[in-house]
Design a protein around this motif. Structure first.
Motif, mmCIF file in Angstrom:
data_model
loop_
_atom_site.group_PDB
_atom_site.id
_atom_site.type_symbol
_atom_site.label_atom_id
_atom_site.label_comp_id
_atom_site.label_asym_id
_atom_site.label_seq_id
_atom_site.Cartn_x
_atom_site.Cartn_y
_atom_site.Cartn_z
ATOM 1 N N MET A 244 0.829 -1.202 0.000
ATOM 2 C CA MET A 244 0.000 0.000 0.000
ATOM 3 C C MET A 244 0.860 1.248 0.000
ATOM 4 N N ASN A 245 1.946 1.211 0.755
ATOM 5 C CA ASN A 245 2.861 2.350 0.795
ATOM 6 C C ASN A 245 3.432 2.627 -0.588
ATOM 7 N N ALA A 246 3.857 1.562 -1.283
ATOM 8 C CA ALA A 246 4.462 1.729 -2.605
ATOM 9 C C ALA A 246 3.441 2.252 -3.608
ATOM 10 N N TYR A 247 2.211 1.756 -3.521
ATOM 11 C CA TYR A 247 1.192 2.202 -4.471
ATOM 12 C C TYR A 247 0.871 3.682 -4.258
ATOM 13 N N ALA A 248 0.700 4.070 -3.011
ATOM 14 C CA ALA A 248 0.408 5.480 -2.728
ATOM 15 C C ALA A 248 1.536 6.366 -3.247
ATOM 16 N N ARG A 249 2.767 5.937 -2.996
ATOM 17 C CA ARG A 249 3.915 6.728 -3.453
ATOM 18 C C ARG A 249 3.914 6.866 -4.975
ATOM 19 N N SER A 250 3.521 5.807 -5.684
ATOM 20 C CA SER A 250 3.500 5.848 -7.145
ATOM 21 C C SER A 250 2.467 6.831 -7.679
ATOM 22 N N LYS A 251 1.483 7.169 -6.847
ATOM 23 C CA LYS A 251 0.443 8.109 -7.237
ATOM 24 C C LYS A 251 0.673 9.507 -6.666
ATOM 25 N N GLY A 252 1.825 9.711 -6.066
ATOM 26 C CA GLY A 252 2.144 11.016 -5.513
ATOM 27 C C GLY A 252 1.478 11.296 -4.188
ATOM 28 N N VAL A 253 1.083 10.245 -3.493
ATOM 29 C CA VAL A 253 0.420 10.387 -2.192
ATOM 30 C C VAL A 253 1.300 9.747 -1.123
ATOM 31 N N GLU A 254 1.523 10.471 -0.050
ATOM 32 C CA GLU A 254 2.329 9.981 1.068
ATOM 33 C C GLU A 254 1.418 9.261 2.056
ATOM 34 N N LEU A 255 1.717 8.004 2.350
ATOM 35 C CA LEU A 255 0.946 7.216 3.302
ATOM 36 C C LEU A 255 1.673 7.201 4.639
ATOM 37 N N PHE A 256 1.014 7.704 5.681
ATOM 38 C CA PHE A 256 1.644 7.681 7.000
ATOM 39 C C PHE A 256 0.787 6.887 7.986
ATOM 40 N N PRO A 257 1.420 6.277 8.988
ATOM 41 C CA PRO A 257 0.677 5.459 9.941
ATOM 42 C C PRO A 257 0.029 6.302 11.034
ATOM 43 N N SER A 258 -1.140 5.876 11.454
ATOM 44 C CA SER A 258 -1.832 6.502 12.585
ATOM 45 C C SER A 258 -2.114 5.411 13.607
ATOM 46 N N ILE A 259 -1.375 5.454 14.716
ATOM 47 C CA ILE A 259 -1.463 4.404 15.731
ATOM 48 C C ILE A 259 -1.794 5.038 17.082
ATOM 49 N N ASN A 260 -1.942 4.199 18.081
ATOM 50 C CA ASN A 260 -2.207 4.684 19.439
ATOM 51 C C ASN A 260 -1.087 4.261 20.372
ATOM 52 N N THR A 261 -0.656 5.194 21.199
ATOM 53 C CA THR A 261 0.416 4.901 22.150
ATOM 54 C C THR A 261 0.019 5.301 23.570
ATOM 55 N N LEU A 262 -1.288 5.424 23.806
ATOM 56 C CA LEU A 262 -1.773 5.737 25.154
ATOM 57 C C LEU A 262 -3.159 5.141 25.369
ATOM 58 N N GLY A 263 -4.198 5.753 24.792
ATOM 59 C CA GLY A 263 -5.559 5.249 24.941
ATOM 60 C C GLY A 263 -6.035 4.507 23.710
ATOM 61 N N HIS A 264 -7.321 4.191 23.711
ATOM 62 C CA HIS A 264 -7.952 3.456 22.598
ATOM 63 C C HIS A 264 -7.274 2.120 22.323
ATOM 64 N N MET A 265 -6.876 1.440 23.371
ATOM 65 C CA MET A 265 -6.208 0.152 23.203
ATOM 66 C C MET A 265 -7.015 -0.987 23.826
ATOM 67 N N ASP A 266 -8.326 -0.810 23.974
ATOM 68 C CA ASP A 266 -9.105 -1.789 24.720
ATOM 69 C C ASP A 266 -9.160 -3.153 24.060
#
Length: 561
Positions: free
Chosen positions: A80-102
């Motif tokens: 997915m990262n490579a495909y986005a890059r090929s289309k000129g779109v930067e794919l970045f991760p959105s994760i949780n490091t505090l809450g929303h981990m139930d």
């Protein structure tokens, strides 16, 4: 197919302009659907996208992390990262490091690093070893040197196991130390920017529990609150007043003057249908506020609370609209014309997926399809909230939706909504009709209603098939088990109620206990006579969870916020 050659939109003034997909609330978008999403947003001028992943990605050494949830493998993320890059779109991760981990706390090995509620235990080395492995996965799979680590809605920070171990510490101080520690890791893995949600810093810095109160002021010392490479993200999806958005942005700028992001949203988390019209009214003002306040980084999210029932691409009008407003195009007719050029369907026709009733005006959440679908024929918790014009409304919607069910690209979205309206048109008043016939002792009418319940069961089955097709076309199969259980429960309950009516008619039972109870209106603490309608409009019940609509309490409650 969509004409993605229409005006790429590279004149959008924002440095970063992102459209995010929620992959945590049961539905994990397939790699192929993600590629289609990238094709569309790239053509609209978005240069970033993100995957919101709570535990739906592979982490080395943590086989239980995201187990059974449709998590992405590293190879999938890299593709997915490579495909986005090929289309000129930067794919970045959105994760949780505090809450929303139930979701991870179902597994015993994570209990030791649970502070309270869905919050990780701060200042415990096991927690930071775990977070570092999350960040390592992201650094390996994504080219982007931006990472969102959230840390939002952790109101009970330091009030559980942390309190037992360390005694009382101000939540602001705990958050400050935790952000610094996580930022050390992101720096070490070469990240140039760590995004932190604004609600916790703002709440703690202002001493105001309300994140959306525009009159709050910063009272705490925040001079060293945010790490150097941290960016603050202001999120707000509700307001229609540009000045309120600007006031909130100013508060966030007091905490982090440079590198402030704005996170808006397309309302896709209330029901099977989106709320494009309401979303565009809010986005119209927030996008303009960003331009006037000099906000360079903007993200639009599409969350899927309580089961992710809304179609991925049902939100296209809002995503398109935001891209036009971002460019300074405010002429509604021009926006609609450009939308039709790209997607080969009229903008207003696509908005039919919102399933809004014309009588309801512009109030969000007023369409009742979801709570009519799940409302029980005997217990009828929602019965008193449904006005007399409901059947006519939904039959009208069916007629409006029907011509678009054959659209070569988007017809499957319309078919799902058409089949849903067929259910709700028939089911909306069935409980009231049953109750009236039961109280009148009219067994002949009860017999006809038993037949009607079985007919409605068939309509639910039709909707189930179209909804399943939509889900499998857009998402991995994981998570659909919740909808299987919910919709299967609706069908089984309809058959069960028909059986009970027939038992009563034959005299096998002398009463139906649920129908012996007096209905109470969910909108008031007082008892209400079901024959007296005090309200003309539907109740905003789509903003509630499945477990509020049924009598099942907390049954089948997936990730919600």
């Amino acid at each position: 197919m969509s004409d993605l050659s229409v005006k790429r939109g590279n004149e959008i003034p924002f440095k970063r302009f992102s459209a995010t997909l929620d992959c945590s609330r049961n539905a994990v978008v397939t790699v192929e659907s993600f590629k289609k999403w990238v094709d569309i947003i790239a053509a609209l001028g978005y240069n970033l996208t993100s995957l919101y992943m709570e535990d739906t990605y592979e982490v080395d050494g943590h086989p239980y992390f995201g187990h059974g949830r449709g998590r992405y493998s590293k190879d999938e993320l890299k593709e997915m990262n490579a495909y986005a890059r090929s289309k000129g779109v930067e794919l970045f991760p959105s994760i949780n490091t505090l809450g929303h981990m139930d979701t991870i706390y179902r597994w015993p090995q994570y209990k030791a690093i649970n502070d309270a509620s869905d919050i990780l235990l701060c200042e415990d080395e096991r927690t930071y070893e775990f977070i570092e492995k999350m960040i390592a996965t992201c650094a390996e799979c994504f080219d982007s040197r931006i990472i969102s680590v959230s840390m939002d809605e952790a109101e009970l920070l330091g009030r559980g196991k942390y309190l037992e171990l360390h005694g009382y510490h101000k939540s602001l101080d705990i958050l400050k130390r935790h952000m610094a520690r996580v930022c050390e890791m992101t720096d070490r893995y070469g990240y140039e920017m760590m995004l932190v949600a604004g609600d916790m810093p703002v709440r703690l810095a202002t001493g105001n529990d309300s994140y959306i109160d525009p009159n709050k002021t910063v009272t705490a010392d925040v001079s060293d609150l945010m790490p150097k490479n941290a960016a603050l993200m202001y999120w707000e999806y509700y307001k229609r007043d540009k000045e309120i958005y600007k006031a909130h942005m100013a508060i966030h700028q007091q905490i982090k003057a440079d590198n402030l992001w704005y996170l808006g949203a397309v309302w896709s988390w209330h029901s099977f249908s989106p709320e494009n019209y309401y979303s565009t009214r809010a986005l119209h003002n927030s996008m303009q506020a960003c331009r006037e306040m000099g906000i360079e980084n903007v993200e639009i999210c599409t969350y899927g609370d309580d089961g992710a029932e809304c179609g991925r691409f049902a939100v296209l009008p809002s995503v398109f609209y935001a891209s036009r407003i971002a460019k300074g195009i405010t002429d509604e007719e021009q926006i609609k014309r450009e939308f039709e050029e790209m997607f080969h369907i009229a903008y207003d026709d696509f908005l039919l997926l919102d399933l809004t009733q014309r009588r309801e005006g512009e109030i969000y959440g007023s369409h009742p399809q979801r709570y009519i679908l799940y409302n029980d024929p005997f217990i009828g918790l929602m019965d008193l909230t449904i006005p007399d014009h409901t059947r006519a409304d939904h039959e009208e919607l069916m007629e409006l939706l029907k011509p678009h069910c054959s659209h070569p690209e988007w017809g499957y979205l319309f078919r799902t909504m058409y089949d849903l309206c067929a259910v709700t048109a028939a089911k909306c008043d069935i409980g009231m009709r049953i109750r009236a016939a039961y109280e009148a002792g009219d067994k002949a009418e009860l017999g006809r209603l038993a037949v009607e319940l079985r007919r409605i069961r068939g309509l639910v089955e039709n909707f189930y098939e179209s909804f399943r097709y939509q889900w499998m076309k857009e998402n991995k199969p994981h998570g659909f088990d919740v909808s299987d259980i919910r919709l299967g429960g609706v069908m089984t309950r309809l058959s069960h109620c028909a059986d009970r009516l027939e038992d009563y008619i034959r005299g096998d039972i002398d009463r139906i206990e649920e129908l012996e109870e007096v209905l109470l209106d969910m909108r008031t603490p007082a008892s209400a006579d079901y024959g007296q309608r005090k309200y003309l409009n539907y109740w905003d019940r789509n903003a509630r969870q499945y477990c509020d609509i049924t009598s099942a309490n907390m049954l089948f409650k997936p990730r919600t916020c």
